[in-house]
Design an enzyme around this catalytic site. Structure first.
Site, PDB file in Angstrom:
ATOM      1  N   THR A 387       6.133   1.461   3.082  1.00 38.64           N
ATOM      2  CA  THR A 387       6.414   0.329   3.960  1.00 38.64           C
ATOM      3  C   THR A 387       6.871   0.834   5.317  1.00 38.64           C
ATOM      4  O   THR A 387       7.576   1.834   5.410  1.00 38.64           O
ATOM      5  CB  THR A 387       7.512  -0.549   3.332  1.00 38.64           C
ATOM      6  OG1 THR A 387       7.095  -0.953   2.023  1.00 38.64           O
ATOM      7  CG2 THR A 387       7.770  -1.787   4.170  1.00 38.64           C
ATOM      8  N   ASP A 497      -9.339   9.336   7.191  1.00 36.66           N
ATOM      9  CA  ASP A 497      -8.958   7.930   7.029  1.00 36.66           C
ATOM     10  C   ASP A 497      -8.988   7.203   8.375  1.00 36.66           C
ATOM     11  O   ASP A 497      -8.053   6.480   8.722  1.00 36.66           O
ATOM     12  CB  ASP A 497      -7.570   7.839   6.396  1.00 36.66           C
ATOM     13  CG  ASP A 497      -7.331   6.486   5.713  1.00 36.66           C
ATOM     14  OD1 ASP A 497      -8.319   5.769   5.467  1.00 36.66           O
ATOM     15  OD2 ASP A 497      -6.167   6.158   5.439  1.00 36.66           O
TER      16      ASP A 497
END
Length: 711
Positions: A387, A497
């Site tokens: 997070t 990515d």
């Protein structure tokens, strides 16, 4: 047997070197060490900021962001003086500086001002605003300086050629040499990041200036000027930037800066001074002091400048004996201290072997206070590894982003990978890692907070449409960052990515490529090892899914997906709304859709319909780059360096076949992507999905086992 650290031998050899130089050296050019620094290593205390100059998220701002047109000035200097002229020979130093800057404007019609790289004798002097660029006063008085100016307004008073030029200023703002930046297709007022390289050859007495949108240095300089720098500088000077506005709202920013200078001897030595030794042999460039010793021994007739050499042999012998005793004593003390240290130091886990240049280490308490005990109200994103929170540092009030890794075992790998990679990377389009924390069984990474969030949020969630100039600038910046990772780092870095949710946007919508958790290093020109494929569907190259081998061309494919997504405003893979009572339909591939329109001669109909203004020729060029990067065969995809050159107009658009080439694999690329995506979707009720770094994204990160590998 006691194994001494390499540092001991380094210090010991340095002492021997100093002693030898003290006894017999006559080479005065090596007295001053090279000066080297870059913006990534500088702090607020190591900069001298004058006027309106200030730091903002690692960027030097020379003027302030004001909505009302004003005339202001600012100067930012490196805090320590730099040797530019040798005090004895008066020969000038050689130097090289690279910086990336931009001129943005809240009101495009309000222009006027500019900025300059400056060499100044005074660290506290700030000149007048307007066309004087903070370099000198309107009266003409002020400290002497050497500057390379980038001017955005034509001022007849200063004999400017136009409002878009670069010039060399020598103690005056009337340039001694000037060049039109339009000749290299550079527009200072475009808001795009501009790169400049300025070099001075102290032996050749030539100053050269290179300018480009690309981070690749152009082959030819825009300015090349013979210059006796020693006539305009004193022994020590200050270096930095000066900028001003002239009744405008211009914002002058320096996003990156590196500088180095030295008094290295050239391969072609100048005519020897009277009674000087002959030119040194090639080996002298490696060990000049020892070479000097050999020269003096071989030539007894040469005069000795060192007063010690004129003393009696007994005096020289005394110094040598004392020096030898001192070195022996020093060695004995170091060995004793180091042996005690080894005996009483416990073995503990350390990141020193993993991270050569670590960013700052924060305490857990600092980060807990910064996030209000990791309050849910501070959450700004959820990633595959944890997070992300918005934090405010209590001591400085600085706003930061804190990534809290969710899985300790997985996060530890993520932590080491990201910290060891980002900690040593320096590029204006890479997200800067401020620091880290590894306490209480948790791993946290601290980044600069990007005010405009991620690119995918700007495309799909923002109430205002991201304009085409911003989109083009973002694509160019990401291409520049990937070219740096692939071809300019010591070891090639494959990101693995690349996607819109991993591209962050600063206050000026400059892109910052981040999330290096999946990145891998390989030696250049070396085949990568096969690993389990990881990433996000729609951005993954077909050969990577099958073989598990990530190469620079797999990053190129991902970049192609980002290009088409940015141009069309559509995600790489979409699923149509299902009819009531029926199974959801197959997902469609953005690449196939765009290629179909290209085959029909309707490429521009794919453009995001929310874009009201764009240059059709420019848009077509960018979309062709996206298709070229999306070709099924990795061999036919361009390199990222080529992509940068195409986007800035330094290379032609590649030829893209009208019909999408067939995959050399046993089934088509789109069939592979759609089948795998549906398989992932069907497993959502059984396996917990791994979300992308954007909370809004509907795609899923995947972890697919490569060919002939087992889970």
């Amino acid at each position: 047997m006691l194994k001494l650290p390499p540092r001991f031998f380094s210090v010991y050899s340095t002492l021997i070197h100093i002693l030898a130089s003290f006894l017999c050296s006559s080479d005065v050019r090596g007295d001053f060490p090279a000066t080297r620094f870059d913006l990534g290593t500088l702090t607020l205390s190591s900069l001298k900021l004058l006027g309106d100059a200030h730091l903002n998220n690692g960027t030097i701002k020379l003027t302030r962001e004001l909505s009302v047109p004003t005339s202001t000035a600012g100067k930012a200097l490196y805090g320590k003086p730099v040797k530019f002229r040798h005090p004895e020979t008066k020969s000038p130093a050689s130097f090289t500086t690279y910086f990336s800057f931009s001129v943005t404007n809240l009101n495009p019609s309000s222009i006027g001002g500019g900025l300059a790289f400056v060499i100044s004798p005074d660290e506290d002097y700030l000149g007048s605003t307007g066309g004087f660029l903070g370099l000198t006063e309107e009266t003409g008085s002020g400290s002497g300086f050497v500057a390379v100016e980038f001017d955005t307004l034509m001022d007849v008073q200063f004999k400017d050629v136009n409002g878009n030029h670069v010039g060399l200023d020598l103690n005056a703002v009337v340039s001694a040499a000037v060049a039109d930046l339009g000749n290299v297709d550079i527009d200072l007022k475009s808001g795009n990041a501009v790169n400049s390289w300025i070099t001075y050859d102290g032996s050749g007495r030539v100053l050269t200036v290179y300018v480009s949108y690309s981070n690749l240095k152009p082959k030819s300089p825009i300015l090349s000027v013979p210059l006796d720098l020693d006539r305009y500088v004193s022994d020590s000077m200050f270096v930095g930037f000066s900028g001003s506005t002239q009744g405008s709202t211009e914002i002058h920013s320096v996003d990156w800066w590196s500088f180095s200078s030295s008094f290295e001897e050239s391969s072609e030595s100048p005519p020897p001074m009277p009674n000087s030794p002959p030119p040194s042999s090639p080996s002298s460039s490696i060990t000049p002091s020892l070479s000097t010793v050999r020269r003096k021994t071989a030539d007894p007739s040469s005069s000795c400048r060192n007063k010690l050499c004129k003393k009696s042999p007994a005096a020289v012998a005394g110094v040598v004996t004392a020096g030898a005793f001192f070195l022996a004593l020093f060695a004995g003390v170091i060995i004793w201290v180091y042996s005690k240290k080894i005996k009483y130091t416990r073995k503990s886990e350390s990141l020193a072997s993993e991270i050569m240049k670590s960013p700052r280490e924060f305490t857990y308490k600092e980060l807990k206070l910064a996030t209000d005990c990791f309050s849910s109200s501070r959450v700004i994103g959820n990633g595959a590894f944890g997070t992300v929170y918005k934090g405010i540092l209590q001591d400085s009030g600085e706003i930061i982003a804190i990534k809290r890794c969710s899985h300790i075992s997985q996060g530890n790998t993520e932590f080491l990978s990201e910290l060891s990679l980002i900690g040593t990377l320096r590029h204006r389009n890479l997200l800067r890692l401020q620091g880290y924390c590894r306490e209480k069984g948790e791993i946290l990474l601290i980044y600069d907070l990007m005010p405009n969030g991620s690119l995918d949020k700007a495309l799909y969630e923002s109430p205002t449409t991201l304009p085409w100039p911003h989109r083009r600038k973002i694509l160019l910046g990401v291409a520049s960052a990937l070219a740096y990772l692939h071809q300019e780092c010591e070891n090639q870095i494959i990101h693995r990515d690349v996607k819109t949710s991993n591209i962050m946007l600063d206050a000026n919508f400059n892109p910052k490529l981040g999330d290096f958790g999946l990145a891998r290093q390989t030696e250049h020109d070396k085949s990568p090892d096969a690993t389990a494929a990881a990433g996000t569907m729609g951005y993954l190259a077909p050969e990577y899914l099958l073989t598990g081998r990530a190469t620079e061309k797999t990053d190129v494919f991902s970049y192609g997906a980002v290009v088409l997504e940015v141009c069309t405003g559509r995600r790489p893979i979409t699923r149509p709304e299902p009819e009531p009572g029926l199974r959801p339909g197959l997902r469609s591939s953005l690449v196939d859709w765009v290629w179909g329109l290209y085959r029909e001669g309707k490429l521009l109909t794919a453009v995001d319909e929310r874009l009201s203004e764009f240059n059709p020729e420019e848009m077509s060029r960018v979309m062709m780059v996206g298709l070229a990067c999306s070709q099924p065969d990795p061999v036919t995809r361009p390199t990222m360096r080529s992509v940068v050159q195409i986007l800035v107009g330094e290379a032609d658009v590649p030829e893209v076949p009208i019909a999408k080439p067939s995959s050399s694999m046993s089934f088509s690329t789109s069939e592979l992507l759609l089948t795998l995506q549906d398989s992932v979707s069907d497993c959502n009720e059984v396996l917990a999905p791994i979300s992308t770094t954007s909370c809004s994204s509907s795609e899923h990160d995947i972890f697919i086992v490569g060919k002939d590998r087992s889970v």
